[in-house]
Design a protein around this motif. Structure first.
Motif, PDB file in Angstrom:
ATOM      1  N   TYR A 236       0.839  -1.146   0.000  1.00 48.66           N
ATOM      2  CA  TYR A 236       0.000   0.000   0.000  1.00 48.66           C
ATOM      3  C   TYR A 236       0.885   1.209   0.000  1.00 48.66           C
ATOM      4  O   TYR A 236       2.021   1.148   0.385  1.00 48.66           O
TER       5      TYR A 236
ATOM      6  N   HIS B 139       3.920   3.622  -9.829  1.00 54.28           N
ATOM      7  CA  HIS B 139       4.280   3.003  -8.549  1.00 54.28           C
ATOM      8  C   HIS B 139       3.220   1.957  -8.169  1.00 54.28           C
ATOM      9  O   HIS B 139       3.543   0.833  -7.816  1.00 54.28           O
TER      10      HIS B 139
ATOM     11  N   ALA C 206       9.068  -0.160  -5.643  1.00 57.95           N
ATOM     12  CA  ALA C 206       7.961   0.411  -6.413  1.00 57.95           C
ATOM     13  C   ALA C 206       8.316   1.810  -6.943  1.00 57.95           C
ATOM     14  O   ALA C 206       8.006   2.153  -8.085  1.00 57.95           O
TER      15      ALA C 206
HETATM   16 ZN    ZN Z   1       3.961   1.816  -2.279  1.00 57.04          ZN
END
Ligand code: ZN
Length: 685
Positions: A3, A461, A492
């Motif tokens: 996340y 990303h 990322a």
């Molecule tokens: Zn991330």
């Protein structure tokens, strides 16, 4: 763990060009809609606009409304997870703010209110980003007066406690620097569990926790290809015989009162679902909240990730593990949103080309995915935020977190456009870029391409970065322990940075020309080397994973590019500036580092991760740190931002909902007090 809280780096230097007029929201104009509604300490509170609301059907509006109620019902959970004292402190603050009969004009009172606002903002008494406990800028004596001159019958007493005892205890909790000093403790070498104030473990040492979960992972019946997320939704404690036991978050278990309420609203949401697939995952989520069963959680995530047809969507659950020093236990969070059709086109193009990007990445073939599965990417309009996503928010999300689900079923990746837009608007004229940018040319790039290249970087990303690469057989994320989050975010970011400069991006129509990416490069390096230091107290080191990752990337590139003078530090009038002399070579450095970081992740090389993060991502040059803080101080800009939610106005005809409209509140404190009252279900301990 995938996340993204790229969060608020954006906030530090954003200047938005006016070439985003196509996104100008429909409610009011930029001139009349006030985005910023409050400012205190290091924080700015904004509103976000929920555009195209009236293009939803009544049923979709109802769905958003029910999901939003579910998003607010977990409020107590995040407070209690962050630290076991938080609900008591919150009850104390609420009672004082609600009933204090003394002078509300005094400087002391203002200071108390700053503390209250910060406390709400952090969902507890530790800084939401820095993890350190913060304190009210008032004396204990004055605090004693506040207690005594409020409705003393209404404080959150424990059984049998009298006022005097309560006042002593609560004063110690709030003012004593030794009580719950750090939410998430991350200094390797000491016990990460016992030194953390976070409420995921009780009476348990790091060694005991590690032992418990490695035994669970090795137990019979586990599918090594599809491991359950052991420990994700529970607190680890000891029973009366001293044996380790989990208290599971579920109806009938820990947080039952709040979870029952969440389920009540989810049930209503299921009744107005847009389609069967959506209904099925909402019902599965309810099953999970009832049982706490982690297999059901995985089943739910598979159903959720496969639902790509619904316009309205949500996140609701125990999901992110950043706050656990062991990276295992998840905080509760919720987001409700619907698809931004106009802006989703951008993310769709990226998704459709996911395989091309994976195939051409500068990573060893061993660590690449042969087949990249369905990276569903979209741009969303956020309609409500709750739990760990409120008031401080992510600006993009990529879920689910279980690697094997991502591999076999894909992931959903979203960019929260209306939040980013609010940030950008709020920061339009804050003066920080003018202060820190090295040249007029850099500023011009920023003004022309800053907003579009930022958005694209987040998309890359989210849609590609986290989904890229593969683990070697038998390697799991947990091997990297406390360095995992930093390595994952670096991976990322590097993937997105490497590709944003690729000619393919212009070919796909994602950026207008081969210059635009430079705005993003400049900003990233400047932020990683200098600007983000503003968010750290003098004398501290970098602890937060995303900040570590940005420092790591910028400093590594600075060092490795030194011979070719790729990035230069320039001093003018006693001020430090960053100059990028060779963008091509910088891109190559990003590619090289991506190769290294991916290898660390794929092989689970803890020592290499530690070396990389500790060398480049942690320490701060105290002289530069001081300079950055001083230059920012002169600008008087809040380094952190967050949001209040819009409010629903439900019009009824008897029992039947006739319409639901939105209202944008302007009073942060009022929303906090309302929520504390309306969504308070867990008894304070
Ligand atoms: Zn991330």
């Amino acid at each position: 763990m995938n996340y993204l809280k790229i969060a608020i780096m954006i906030l530090l230097v954003s200047v938005v060009s006016c070439n985003r007029k196509e996104n100008a929201p429909a409610v009011g104009t930029n001139d009349t809609f006030e985005f910023v509604i409050d400012r205190f300490a290091d924080i700015e509170i904004m509103r976000y606009r929920v555009d195209d609301w009236d293009q939803l059907s009544l049923k979709q509006k109802e769905l958003v409304y029910y999901l939003s109620q579910a998003a607010l019902c977990g409020r107590d959970i995040i407070y209690d997870q962050n630290c076991r004292y938080n609900l008591r402190v919150r009850g104390t603050i609420d009672n004082i703010v609600g009933t204090y009969s003394g002078d509300r004009q005094s400087e002391d009172w203002q200071q108390f209110m700053v503390y209250a606002k910060r406390f709400w903002f952090s969902n507890g008494m530790h800084h939401h980003y820095g993890n350190d406990k913060f304190f009210p800028d008032i004396t204990k004596e004055y605090f004693g007066t506040l207690l005594a001159q409020s409705d003393t019958a209404s404080f959150p007493y424990t059984d049998g406690e009298n006022f005097k005892q309560f006042a002593k205890t609560i004063t110690d909790i709030i003012f004593n620097p030794k009580v719950a000093a750090k939410r998430t403790f991350q200094d390797t070498g000491k016990d990460l569990v016992t030194n953390s104030a976070v409420n995921f473990y009780e009476g348990v040492s790091q060694k005991e926790a590690e032992g418990f979960y490695s035994r669970l992972a090795m137990a019979d019946g586990n599918d090594p290809q599809r491991p359950l997320s052991h420990g994700l939704n529970s607190k680890l404690c000891k029973n009366e015989n001293g044996e380790l036991v989990e208290q599971v978050y579920r109806i009938g278990g820990l947080y039952s009162e709040a979870i029952s309420q969440i389920v009540y609203w989810l049930d209503k949401a299921a009744s107005v679902a847009e389609n069967d697939a959506q209904k099925e995952h909402i019902l599965k989520l309810i099953d999970y909240y009832k049982s706490g069963n982690l297999q059901t959680w995985d089943d739910y995530n598979i159903l959720w990730v496969q639902d790509t047809k619904s316009l309205v969507d949500y996140v609701n659950g125990f999901i992110e593990v950043y706050t656990d020093p062991m990276g295992r236990k998840a905080t509760w969070e919720a987001v409700v949103d619907y698809k931004d059709l106009k802006n989703s086109r951008r993310a769709e193009i990226i998704s459709q080309n996911a395989q091309w990007f994976e195939d051409h990445s500068p990573v060893d073939a061993l660590y690449k995915k042969k087949v990249v599965k369905g990276v569903e990417a979209k741009v969303i309009t956020v309609a409500h935020l709750g739990g760990d996503c409120y008031p401080s928010t992510p600006i993009g999300i990529n879920l689910p977190n279980a690697n094997w689900i991502r591999k076999e079923h894909g992931s959903k990746s979203v960019t929260m456009e209306n939040l980013m837009y609010a940030y950008a608007q709020a920061r339009l004229k804050n003066g920080s870029s003018q202060e820190f940018y090295e040249s007029k040319d850099d500023l011009e790039l920023l003004e022309k391409y800053g907003y579009i290249s930022d958005n694209l970087q987040v998309d890359l990303h989210e849609c590609l970065g986290h989904g890229s690469g593969q683990m070697l057989h038998g390697v799991s994320d947990s091997l990297l322990k406390n360095y995992h989050s930093t390595i994952e975010e670096a991976r990322a970011d590097l993937f997105s940075l490497y590709y944003i400069a690729d000619p393919k991006i212009v070919e796909l129509g994602l950026l207008p020309n081969n210059e635009a990416y430079k705005a993003c490069y400049y900003k990233y390096i400047l932020n990683g080397l200098m600007l983000q230091l503003n968010r750290i107290n003098l004398g501290d080191q970098i602890t937060e994973a995303h900040m570590r990752n940005r420092a790591l990337i910028a400093r590594w590139c600075f060092e490795k590019g030194e011979e070719d003078n790729v990035i230069e530090k320039v001093t003018r009038d006693g001020k430090t500036y960053i100059k990028i002399n060779n963008y091509d070579k910088l891109r190559k450095l990003f590619g090289r580092l991506l190769g290294e970081i991916q290898k660390i992740k794929s092989t689970g090389d803890y020592e290499a991760a530690k070396d990389m993060v500790e060398t480049y991502g942690v320490r701060i040059d105290p002289v530069l740190h001081k300079e950055v803080k001083q230059r920012y101080e002169a600008l008087n800009i809040a380094p952190y931002g967050g949001f209040v939610n819009p409010e629903f106005v439900v019009t009824k005809d008897g029992d039947k909902i006739k319409d639901i409209s939105l209202r944008y509140p302007t009073n942060y404190v009022q929303q906090m007090l309302d929520y504390d009252k309306q969504f308070h279900f867990i008894k304070q301990k």
